[in-house]
Write an enzyme that holds these catalytic residues in place. Structure first.
Site, PDB file in Angstrom:
ATOM      1  N   GLU A 131      48.470  38.661  67.847  1.00  0.00           N
ATOM      2  CA  GLU A 131      49.137  36.840  67.852  1.00  0.00           C
ATOM      3  C   GLU A 131      47.624  36.434  68.016  1.00  0.00           C
ATOM      4  OE1 GLU A 131      51.983  36.988  71.582  1.00  0.00           O
ATOM      5  OE2 GLU A 131      53.320  38.071  70.770  1.00  0.00           O
ATOM      6  N   TRP A 160      46.990  38.681  62.107  1.00  0.00           N
ATOM      7  CA  TRP A 160      46.573  39.726  61.124  1.00  0.00           C
ATOM      8  C   TRP A 160      47.663  41.013  60.857  1.00  0.00           C
ATOM      9  CZ3 TRP A 160      42.123  37.678  59.925  1.00  0.00           C
ATOM     10  CH2 TRP A 160      41.182  37.037  60.743  1.00  0.00           C
ATOM     11  N   ARG A 256      42.178  55.082  65.517  1.00  0.00           N
ATOM     12  CA  ARG A 256      41.176  54.901  65.779  1.00  0.00           C
ATOM     13  C   ARG A 256      39.622  55.975  65.068  1.00  0.00           C
ATOM     14  NH1 ARG A 256      41.952  52.435  71.859  1.00  0.00           N
ATOM     15  NH2 ARG A 256      42.014  50.269  71.431  1.00  0.00           N
ATOM     16  N   ARG A 281      12.800  51.738  42.626  1.00  0.00           N
ATOM     17  CA  ARG A 281      12.140  50.840  42.852  1.00  0.00           C
ATOM     18  C   ARG A 281      10.593  51.024  42.857  1.00  0.00           C
ATOM     19  NH1 ARG A 281      12.202  45.142  40.985  1.00  0.00           N
ATOM     20  NH2 ARG A 281      11.164  44.360  42.983  1.00  0.00           N
ATOM     21  N   HIS A 351      17.210  47.624  49.286  1.00  0.00           N
ATOM     22  CA  HIS A 351      17.683  46.906  48.255  1.00  0.00           C
ATOM     23  C   HIS A 351      16.622  45.963  47.957  1.00  0.00           C
ATOM     24  CE1 HIS A 351      21.078  49.782  48.186  1.00  0.00           C
ATOM     25  NE2 HIS A 351      20.776  49.311  46.600  1.00  0.00           N
ATOM     26  N   GLY A 353      16.081  41.764  47.979  1.00  0.00           N
ATOM     27  CA  GLY A 353      16.633  40.804  47.030  1.00  0.00           C
ATOM     28  C   GLY A 353      17.350  40.819  46.245  1.00  0.00           C
ATOM     29  N   GLU A 376      41.333  47.737  65.711  1.00  0.00           N
ATOM     30  CA  GLU A 376      41.733  49.439  66.417  1.00  0.00           C
ATOM     31  C   GLU A 376      40.781  49.099  67.612  1.00  0.00           C
ATOM     32  OE1 GLU A 376      44.255  50.708  64.856  1.00  0.00           O
ATOM     33  OE2 GLU A 376      43.635  50.704  63.252  1.00  0.00           O
TER      34      GLU A 376
HETATM   35  C1  LIG Z   1      40.996  42.127  58.974  1.00  0.00           C
HETATM   36  C2  LIG Z   1      41.815  42.532  60.340  1.00  0.00           C
HETATM   37  C3  LIG Z   1      42.579  42.851  60.155  1.00  0.00           C
HETATM   38  C4  LIG Z   1      43.553  43.278  61.409  1.00  0.00           C
HETATM   39  N1  LIG Z   1      44.915  44.031  61.139  1.00  0.00           N
HETATM   40  C5  LIG Z   1      45.546  44.257  62.170  1.00  0.00           C
HETATM   41  C6  LIG Z   1      46.779  45.060  62.493  1.00  0.00           C
HETATM   42  O1  LIG Z   1      47.466  45.411  61.352  1.00  0.00           O
HETATM   43  N2  LIG Z   1      47.804  44.682  63.396  1.00  0.00           N
HETATM   44  C7  LIG Z   1      47.111  44.723  63.744  1.00  0.00           C
HETATM   45  O2  LIG Z   1      48.049  44.471  65.353  1.00  0.00           O
HETATM   46  N3  LIG Z   1      46.159  43.355  64.216  1.00  0.00           N
HETATM   47  C8  LIG Z   1      45.108  43.320  63.433  1.00  0.00           C
HETATM   48  N4  LIG Z   1      44.000  43.043  63.644  1.00  0.00           N
HETATM   49  C9  LIG Z   1      43.790  42.055  64.542  1.00  0.00           C
HETATM   50  C10 LIG Z   1      43.029  43.257  65.927  1.00  0.00           C
HETATM   51  O3  LIG Z   1      43.251  44.088  65.894  1.00  0.00           O
HETATM   52  C11 LIG Z   1      42.443  42.108  66.584  1.00  0.00           C
HETATM   53  O4  LIG Z   1      41.442  41.227  65.770  1.00  0.00           O
HETATM   54  C12 LIG Z   1      41.212  42.981  66.984  1.00  0.00           C
HETATM   55  O5  LIG Z   1      41.940  43.773  68.266  1.00  0.00           O
HETATM   56  C13 LIG Z   1      39.985  42.046  68.283  1.00  0.00           C
HETATM   57  O6  LIG Z   1      41.455  40.902  69.095  1.00  0.00           O
HETATM   58  P1  LIG Z   1      41.199  38.931  69.237  1.00  0.00           P
HETATM   59  O7  LIG Z   1      41.012  39.255  67.746  1.00  0.00           O
HETATM   60  O8  LIG Z   1      42.249  38.194  69.730  1.00  0.00           O
HETATM   61  O9  LIG Z   1      39.724  38.933  69.696  1.00  0.00           O
HETATM   62  P2  LIG Z   1      39.565  39.408  71.776  1.00  0.00           P
HETATM   63  O10 LIG Z   1      40.371  39.785  71.928  1.00  0.00           O
HETATM   64  O11 LIG Z   1      39.843  37.574  71.699  1.00  0.00           O
HETATM   65  O12 LIG Z   1      37.804  39.158  71.535  1.00  0.00           O
HETATM   66  C14 LIG Z   1      37.109  38.236  71.916  1.00  0.00           C
HETATM   67  C15 LIG Z   1      35.829  38.665  72.264  1.00  0.00           C
HETATM   68  O13 LIG Z   1      36.019  38.745  73.649  1.00  0.00           O
HETATM   69  C16 LIG Z   1      35.296  40.273  73.716  1.00  0.00           C
HETATM   70  N5  LIG Z   1      36.438  40.696  74.830  1.00  0.00           N
HETATM   71  C17 LIG Z   1      38.155  40.502  74.567  1.00  0.00           C
HETATM   72  N6  LIG Z   1      38.711  41.525  76.445  1.00  0.00           N
HETATM   73  C18 LIG Z   1      37.106  42.026  76.876  1.00  0.00           C
HETATM   74  C19 LIG Z   1      37.303  42.395  78.018  1.00  0.00           C
HETATM   75  N7  LIG Z   1      38.007  43.026  79.225  1.00  0.00           N
HETATM   76  N8  LIG Z   1      35.468  42.414  78.234  1.00  0.00           N
HETATM   77  C20 LIG Z   1      34.463  42.416  77.279  1.00  0.00           C
HETATM   78  N9  LIG Z   1      35.000  41.949  76.215  1.00  0.00           N
HETATM   79  C21 LIG Z   1      35.856  41.871  76.130  1.00  0.00           C
HETATM   80  C22 LIG Z   1      36.020  41.259  72.441  1.00  0.00           C
HETATM   81  O14 LIG Z   1      35.076  42.147  72.547  1.00  0.00           O
HETATM   82  C23 LIG Z   1      35.936  40.180  71.071  1.00  0.00           C
HETATM   83  O15 LIG Z   1      34.112  40.252  71.584  1.00  0.00           O
HETATM   84  C24 LIG Z   1      43.427  42.576  62.653  1.00  0.00           C
HETATM   85  C25 LIG Z   1      41.897  42.137  62.247  1.00  0.00           C
HETATM   86  C26 LIG Z   1      41.051  41.852  61.300  1.00  0.00           C
HETATM   87  C27 LIG Z   1      39.675  41.097  61.401  1.00  0.00           C
END
Ligand SMILES: Cc1cc2nc3c(=O)[nH]c(=O)nc-3n(C[C@H](O)[C@H](O)[C@H](O)COP(=O)(O)OP(=O)(O)OC[C@H]3O[C@@H](n4cnc5c(N)ncnc54)[C@H](O)[C@@H]3O)c2cc1C
Length: 398
Positions: A131, A160, A256, A281, A351, A353, A376
């Site tokens: 979300e 996402w 995963r 190269r 590679h 430049g 994931e």
């Molecule tokens: C291109 C793309 C496609 C995607 N497709 C899907 C999809 O099909 N379905 C779906 O459901 N989701 C999807 N996602 C979402 C994706 O799974 C999430 O972006 C991911 O799980 C990370 O969540 P967040 O972006 O909210 O980051 P956050 O959870 O906000 O994390 C931000 C940072 O804090 C760190 N962090 C968070 N909690 C902890 C903790 N407890 N301890 C240490 N570090 C922590 C994280 O590692 C990260 O570095 C997609 C994302 C992208 C970018």
């Protein structure tokens, strides 16, 4: 690839499938990937070819019209496809996860009505946990479904969704307030059948346009906005509410292995490009591969490719044997995605430049690799899963 990323012990059928896919990748994906990716164009012809090969039903049991192949076969296919273009593997990944969840957690009726259409590629799946305010912290989901007679009414925003626009079946995780003490026991997965496309695809469900991403282009990633969206209780995955968290986590666990496989595919391609370029190269009177600094880079890259591939294969085989593989899948995903980022970076450096030019494939791989560190579950989340599993296993007797 002649030497790296080999997998001993494959059946004749597995070898045949992989040879067919490798040929398809070399002829139908690699030559078109750069152009389609730069134009952010959905790879319709490639997807049609994958449908024809039966890849949408690769792991779906034969009784439902699929090929009934293992997670290992799937992962090796994904590795090949990602070697060609990661976005194409994204098209089948969410589909594969949703098919896995329906097969293992769906009701008989859900299996009977959806799996044959999924195997044929007529129904294509996407899945949604994330979300706007959360991704890692899945149990905190805010989107709610309130019971109303035989129906539920869903309100909230999801973020996402890979294939959010191009899929016509969406597995979505929402809060249903079962009155359970633990947050994750109040979550339920619904199977939403919807038309493909963008805008208000059903009354109360909007799929806004594609999110403009840094890489992983061609495949659509969207939001989904639910506002008074009504859905029958019979659309709950498995028929009983409150079980969604475990069902989704099972899906993500096979996901995963898939992300690890994608990372292997990109790393293999980055190595292939580097080893070729390094022999063409010339600097200071010889091919750069003859400078020890570059030769050592190639040695390290190949070693990382090999290690990641072996761990990915191990995690897939473990799941196929019926064992829980959360720790191994987490380890494979962690190492494969981190190594992939390192190997693409080294290939880019080799590679010189030209690596910065959009004419060279490595610039695309450089934009694809970071996604694997996030999708994931981030590396930090993988370490959390791995360490929890290890502490369970190695519990102190002191
Ligand atoms: C291109 C793309 C496609 C995607 N497709 C899907 C999809 O099909 N379905 C779906 O459901 N989701 C999807 N996602 C979402 C994706 O799974 C999430 O972006 C991911 O799980 C990370 O969540 P967040 O972006 O909210 O980051 P956050 O959870 O906000 O994390 C931000 C940072 O804090 C760190 N962090 C968070 N909690 C902890 C903790 N407890 N301890 C240490 N570090 C922590 C994280 O590692 C990260 O570095 C997609 C994302 C992208 C970018």
């Amino acid at each position: 690839m002649a030497r790296l990323a080999q997998t001993p012990g494959l059946t004749d059928v597995q070898q045949e499938i992989l040879a067919t896919v490798r040929d398809f990748v070399d002829k139908e994906i690699i030559p078109h990937a750069q152009t389609l990716e730069h134009a952010d164009t959905y790879p319709s012809d490639i997807v049609a070819g994958m449908k024809e090969m039966g890849l949408f039903g690769l792991t779906i049991p034969e009784e439902y019209g699929g090929l009934g192949e293992s997670l290992l076969t799937y992962a090796l296919v994904v590795e090949q496809i990602a070697r060609g273009w990661m976005s194409v593997s994204g098209v089948i990944n969410t589909h594969f996860i949703v098919a896995h969840m329906i097969r293992h957690h769906g009701t008989d009726e859900q299996r009977r009505s959806l799996l044959p259409k999924m195997a044929a590629g007529h129904v294509r799946g996407s899945f949604s946990m994330s979300e706007p305010d959360l991704g890692s912290d899945v149990a905190s989901i805010k989107t709610r479904a309130k019971a109303d007679g035989d129906e539920y009414v869903i309100d909230g925003a999801k973020m996402w969704l890979t294939n959010g626009g191009s899929s016509n079946l969406l597995a979505v995780l929402v809060r249903t307030d079962e009155g359970a003490e633990k947050a994750h026991q109040n979550l339920t997965a619904f199977l939403v059948e919807k038309p493909e496309g963008f805008g208000e695809v059903l009354p109360g469900l909007i799929i806004p346009g594609k999110i403009d991403k840094m890489g992983y282009k061609g495949v659509d990633t969207t939001e989904a906005v639910f506002s008074g969206f009504r859905i029958g209780a019979d659309k709950i995955l498995g028929g009983a509410s409150g079980k969604g968290f475990g069902q989704m986590m099972d899906g993500v666990e096979v996901g995963r292995v898939n992300v690890a496989a994608r990372a292997c595919g990109i790393a293999i391609r980055a190595f292939e490009l580097a080893v070729e370029y390094a022999q063409q190269r010339r600097t200071f009177g010889k091919a750069i591969a003859e400078h020890q600094a570059i030769a050592f880079k190639l040695a390290e890259m190949a070693t990382k490719v090999e290690a990641a591939h072996l761990m990915m294969v191990n995690a897939a085989r473990l799941k196929d044997s019926g064992e829980r593989n959360d720790v191994e899948a987490g380890m494979a995903k962690l190492i494969a995605s981190e190594y992939c980022a390192e190997v693409t970076q080294e290939s880019f450096r080799i590679h010189g430049g030209y690596g910065y030019s959009k004419e060279y494939e490595i610039e695309r791989l450089m934009r694809e690799a970071p996604f694997l560190l996030i999708g994931e579950g981030t590396s930090e989340i993988q370490k959390t899963i791995i360490s929890r599993g290890l502490l369970r296993e190695y519990k102190s007797r002191g």
